[in-house]
Design a protein around this motif. Structure first.
Motif, PDB file in Angstrom:
ATOM      1  N   MET A  50       1.006  -1.315   0.011  1.00 59.94           N
ATOM      2  CA  MET A  50       0.023  -0.008  -0.201  1.00 59.94           C
ATOM      3  C   MET A  50       0.857   1.253  -0.175  1.00 59.94           C
ATOM      4  SD  MET A  50      -3.188   1.222   0.220  1.00 59.94           S
ATOM      5  CE  MET A  50      -4.138  -0.038   1.043  1.00 59.94           C
ATOM      6  N   PHE A  51       0.496   2.173  -0.943  1.00 59.31           N
ATOM      7  CA  PHE A  51       1.271   3.518  -0.968  1.00 59.31           C
ATOM      8  C   PHE A  51       0.907   4.605   0.154  1.00 59.31           C
ATOM      9  CE2 PHE A  51       3.830   2.994  -4.359  1.00 59.31           C
ATOM     10  CZ  PHE A  51       3.137   2.103  -5.268  1.00 59.31           C
ATOM     11  N   ALA A  89      -0.030   8.783  -2.906  1.00 56.34           N
ATOM     12  CA  ALA A  89       0.649   8.018  -4.070  1.00 56.34           C
ATOM     13  C   ALA A  89       2.225   8.063  -3.791  1.00 56.34           C
ATOM     14  CB  ALA A  89       0.309   8.459  -5.351  1.00 56.34           C
ATOM     15  N   ARG A  90       3.011   7.370  -4.306  1.00 57.26           N
ATOM     16  CA  ARG A  90       4.380   7.444  -4.390  1.00 57.26           C
ATOM     17  C   ARG A  90       5.077   7.693  -5.690  1.00 57.26           C
ATOM     18  NH1 ARG A  90       6.378   7.776   0.439  1.00 57.26           N
ATOM     19  NH2 ARG A  90       8.657   7.081  -0.428  1.00 57.26           N
ATOM     20  N   ARG A 109       9.242   2.974  -8.184  1.00 55.47           N
ATOM     21  CA  ARG A 109       9.125   1.464  -8.879  1.00 55.47           C
ATOM     22  C   ARG A 109      10.251   1.249  -9.853  1.00 55.47           C
ATOM     23  NH1 ARG A 109       2.783   0.141 -10.293  1.00 55.47           N
ATOM     24  NH2 ARG A 109       1.774   1.212  -8.458  1.00 55.47           N
ATOM     25  N   ASP A 165      -0.630   5.331  -7.371  1.00 55.69           N
ATOM     26  CA  ASP A 165      -0.794   4.777  -6.001  1.00 55.69           C
ATOM     27  C   ASP A 165      -0.918   3.307  -6.424  1.00 55.69           C
ATOM     28  OD1 ASP A 165      -3.279   4.114  -7.537  1.00 55.69           O
ATOM     29  OD2 ASP A 165      -4.418   5.520  -6.439  1.00 55.69           O
ATOM     30  N   ASP A 166      -1.382   2.469  -5.266  1.00 61.63           N
ATOM     31  CA  ASP A 166      -1.403   1.072  -5.494  1.00 61.63           C
ATOM     32  C   ASP A 166      -2.469   0.471  -6.442  1.00 61.63           C
ATOM     33  OD1 ASP A 166      -3.506   1.925  -3.839  1.00 61.63           O
ATOM     34  OD2 ASP A 166      -3.487   0.370  -2.459  1.00 61.63           O
ATOM     35  N   LYS A 167      -3.149   1.268  -7.069  1.00 64.12           N
ATOM     36  CA  LYS A 167      -4.272   0.949  -7.983  1.00 64.12           C
ATOM     37  C   LYS A 167      -3.731   1.279  -9.343  1.00 64.12           C
ATOM     38  CE  LYS A 167      -8.067   0.577  -4.881  1.00 64.12           C
ATOM     39  NZ  LYS A 167      -9.550   1.025  -4.631  1.00 64.12           N
ATOM     40  N   ASP A 168      -2.512   1.837  -9.399  1.00 65.32           N
ATOM     41  CA  ASP A 168      -2.025   2.267 -10.671  1.00 65.32           C
ATOM     42  C   ASP A 168      -2.563   3.731 -11.189  1.00 65.32           C
ATOM     43  OD1 ASP A 168       0.149   0.434 -10.702  1.00 65.32           O
ATOM     44  OD2 ASP A 168      -0.637  -0.636 -12.691  1.00 65.32           O
TER      45      ASP A 168
END
Length: 275
Positions: free
Chosen positions: A1-2, A111-112, A117, A211-214
């Motif tokens: 999770m971000f 988000a990150r 990545r 975020d973790d959902k792109d």
């Protein structure tokens, strides 16, 4: 999770003297929160992060000498306002200016940075492709921001005249270019015919958050506006080439739905060298 960006150590906090130069509305919002310097990026703007309750915010300031440039905080705020509801951008909380410059407060995005990545060795080409799809898919008929080649070249001339341009550069990579004036002459002689779209202007892995959902969030939007479609593509290609691999960068270019225009990519890399 971000999660939200990690707090910066307080040892880099803004000094009371600097805080006193902020517009009253900005100081009132910050109140007694600790302003910690955000070290990411090479902009001449000052960026700080702080917390209020359980929320994190960013303060960004620019001095009056940058008012006519894409480093202007007011200009970036206009971009955020126009883009809000069109693509994901930070929420603009407060904007003000005084004799010391311009300042805005934005809410941290959940988000990150895409750079995380890349550093983790995860694939990112598809996210750059999606970012371009979103940006270039925006209708530009009512866009008030211009960031085309001629505009940016005029900005570069201003920065050079004030001694505000990047002082570490490599001009000898281009034949016959040995000075700032050589580069300006080359850029004037090679101004491209533009295929205008909405462009970020500095599209890279530190200005795209995921975020973790792109879901993609676009940050640092001072250079955003109407520009040639190859401006953003050139930045993405360089990012992939330098931080992932030459192979992945070339595959990205081949994946585009139109033929490559290497001369335009080179022009925008030349234009960026002194920024």
């Amino acid at each position: 999770m971000f999660a939200f960006p990690d707090p910066v150590p307080e040892k880099s906090a803004m000094t009371p003297e600097t805080t006193n130069s902020l517009p009253p509305s900005i100081k009132h919002f910050i109140a007694d929160a600790t302003l910690a310097t955000d070290e990411v990026g090479a902009s001449p703007c000052q960026v700080y992060q702080f917390s209020k309750g359980n929320e994190r915010f960013f303060l960004k300031t620019s001095t009056p000498v940058y008012a006519p440039t894409t480093y202007s905080v007011l200009r970036e705020a206009r971009a955020i306002e126009w883009l809000t509801g069109r693509i994901k951008v930070p929420e603009l909380v407060l904007l003000a200016e005084n004799e010391y410059g311009e300042a805005m407060i934005t809410r941290a995005v959940p988000a990150r940075p895409l750079a995380d990545r890349i550093h983790a060795g995860q694939p990112v080409t598809h996210l750059f492709q999606e970012a371009l799809r979103q940006l270039q898919g925006l209708s530009i008929k009512d866009c008030p921001l211009h960031a085309g080649a001629a505009f940016r070249l005029k900005e570069l001339e201003y920065l050079i005249s004030k001694g505000l341009h990047e002082q570490e550069y490599e001009l000898d990579q281009w034949p016959g270019v040995h000075s700032e004036q050589d580069l300006l002459r080359l850029l004037h002689a090679s101004l491209p015919e533009e295929d205008l779209v909405f462009a970020h202007g500095d599209l890279g892995d530190s200005n795209l958050f995921v975020d973790d959902k792109d879901q993609i969030y676009f940050l640092d939007l001072g250079r955003a506006g109407l520009a040639d479609r190859w401006m953003d593509i050139a930045f993405v290609h360089r990012n992939l080439r330098e931080d992932v691999s030459e192979k992945v960068a070339d595959e990205f270019i081949k994946s585009l739905p139109y033929a490559d225009v290497p001369a335009k990519r080179e022009f925008f890399m030349q234009l960026d060298e002194l920024f």
